[in-house]
Design a protein around this motif. Structure first.
Motif, mmCIF file in Angstrom:
data_model
loop_
_atom_site.group_PDB
_atom_site.id
_atom_site.type_symbol
_atom_site.label_atom_id
_atom_site.label_comp_id
_atom_site.label_asym_id
_atom_site.label_seq_id
_atom_site.Cartn_x
_atom_site.Cartn_y
_atom_site.Cartn_z
ATOM 1 N N ASP A 260 0.862 -1.177 0.000
ATOM 2 C CA ASP A 260 0.000 0.000 0.000
ATOM 3 C C ASP A 260 0.899 1.227 0.000
ATOM 4 O O ASP A 260 1.699 1.424 0.910
ATOM 5 C CB ASP A 260 -0.911 0.015 1.233
ATOM 6 N N GLY A 261 0.803 2.008 -1.037
ATOM 7 C CA GLY A 261 1.648 3.189 -1.180
ATOM 8 C C GLY A 261 1.477 3.749 -2.573
ATOM 9 O O GLY A 261 0.560 3.379 -3.304
ATOM 10 N N THR A 262 2.374 4.614 -2.975
ATOM 11 C CA THR A 262 2.275 5.218 -4.297
ATOM 12 C C THR A 262 2.738 4.233 -5.362
ATOM 13 O O THR A 262 3.427 3.247 -5.066
ATOM 14 C CB THR A 262 3.124 6.495 -4.402
ATOM 15 N N LEU A 263 2.363 4.516 -6.569
ATOM 16 C CA LEU A 263 2.792 3.686 -7.684
ATOM 17 C C LEU A 263 4.318 3.690 -7.783
ATOM 18 O O LEU A 263 4.936 2.649 -7.988
ATOM 19 C CB LEU A 263 2.169 4.194 -8.977
ATOM 20 N N GLU A 264 4.917 4.843 -7.593
ATOM 21 C CA GLU A 264 6.382 4.942 -7.639
ATOM 22 C C GLU A 264 7.019 4.048 -6.583
ATOM 23 O O GLU A 264 8.001 3.357 -6.847
ATOM 24 C CB GLU A 264 6.823 6.389 -7.444
ATOM 25 N N MET A 265 6.467 4.032 -5.371
ATOM 26 C CA MET A 265 7.003 3.181 -4.311
ATOM 27 C C MET A 265 6.911 1.711 -4.699
ATOM 28 O O MET A 265 7.833 0.938 -4.437
ATOM 29 C CB MET A 265 6.243 3.413 -3.005
ATOM 30 N N ILE B 232 6.787 0.328 -7.770
ATOM 31 C CA ILE B 232 7.687 -0.044 -8.858
ATOM 32 C C ILE B 232 9.134 -0.034 -8.388
ATOM 33 O O ILE B 232 9.926 -0.886 -8.777
ATOM 34 C CB ILE B 232 7.486 0.893 -10.062
ATOM 35 N N SER B 233 9.467 0.890 -7.517
ATOM 36 C CA SER B 233 10.838 0.994 -7.018
ATOM 37 C C SER B 233 11.117 0.045 -5.863
ATOM 38 O O SER B 233 12.221 0.028 -5.339
ATOM 39 C CB SER B 233 11.110 2.427 -6.553
ATOM 40 N N LEU C 228 12.248 -2.061 -14.970
ATOM 41 C CA LEU C 228 13.036 -1.055 -14.258
ATOM 42 C C LEU C 228 14.427 -1.592 -13.947
ATOM 43 O O LEU C 228 15.411 -0.875 -14.040
ATOM 44 C CB LEU C 228 12.322 -0.645 -12.961
ATOM 45 N N GLN C 229 14.511 -2.867 -13.600
ATOM 46 C CA GLN C 229 15.795 -3.469 -13.253
ATOM 47 C C GLN C 229 16.631 -3.811 -14.483
ATOM 48 O O GLN C 229 17.819 -4.072 -14.369
ATOM 49 C CB GLN C 229 15.563 -4.742 -12.441
ATOM 50 N N LEU D 190 2.168 -4.599 -12.839
ATOM 51 C CA LEU D 190 2.996 -3.851 -11.888
ATOM 52 C C LEU D 190 4.255 -4.644 -11.551
ATOM 53 O O LEU D 190 5.364 -4.093 -11.531
ATOM 54 C CB LEU D 190 2.194 -3.553 -10.621
ATOM 55 N N ALA D 191 4.090 -5.937 -11.334
ATOM 56 C CA ALA D 191 5.249 -6.787 -11.052
ATOM 57 C C ALA D 191 6.200 -6.831 -12.249
ATOM 58 O O ALA D 191 7.421 -6.785 -12.088
ATOM 59 C CB ALA D 191 4.790 -8.193 -10.684
#
Length: 86
Positions: free
Chosen positions: A15-20, A22-23, A77-78, A70-71
Motif C-alpha cells: 500500500d503506497g504510491t505507484l512509484e514506491m 515499482i521501485s 526497471l531493473q 505492476l510486477a
C-alpha cells in the motif's frame, strides 16, 4: 541478470504510491529509480495512462492483471536480461 516473478504476487504489492511499488527493492540512489526509468517501465506494461507516479494504490483495488503488470514493470526497471515467469 535473471529476474523471477511468481504468479501469486499479492505479497509483493505494498500500500503506497505507484512509484514506491515499482521501485520496491531498488535503491533510491540508484539511477534505475529515476522518474524517467519508472515511466519507461510503466509504458512497457501499458500502465502509463492508468496511474500517475503519486497515485496511492492498494492491492485490494487493483485487478489481477494490473498486479501482474505492476510486477512486470519492476523487471523492466531493473533491466534484467532474462525473465522467468511462474
Amino acid at each position: 541478470n535473471i529476474a523471477y516473478r511468481q504468479q501469486d504476487i499479492n505479497n509483493w504489492i505494498i500500500d503506497g504510491t505507484l512509484e514506491m511499488n515499482i521501485s520496491y527493492g531498488a535503491s533510491y540512489s540508484d539511477a534505475a529509480s529515476s522518474n524517467y526509468n519508472i515511466k519507461y517501465a510503466l509504458n512497457q506494461v501499458g500502465l502509463e495512462n492508468r496511474f500517475t507516479l503519486n497515485t496511492h494504490i492498494s492491492k485490494r483495488l487493483l485487478s489481477g492483471g494490473e498486479k501482474q503488470r505492476l510486477a512486470l514493470s519492476r523487471i523492466f526497471l531493473q533491466r534484467k536480461q532474462l525473465c522467468v515467469l511462474d
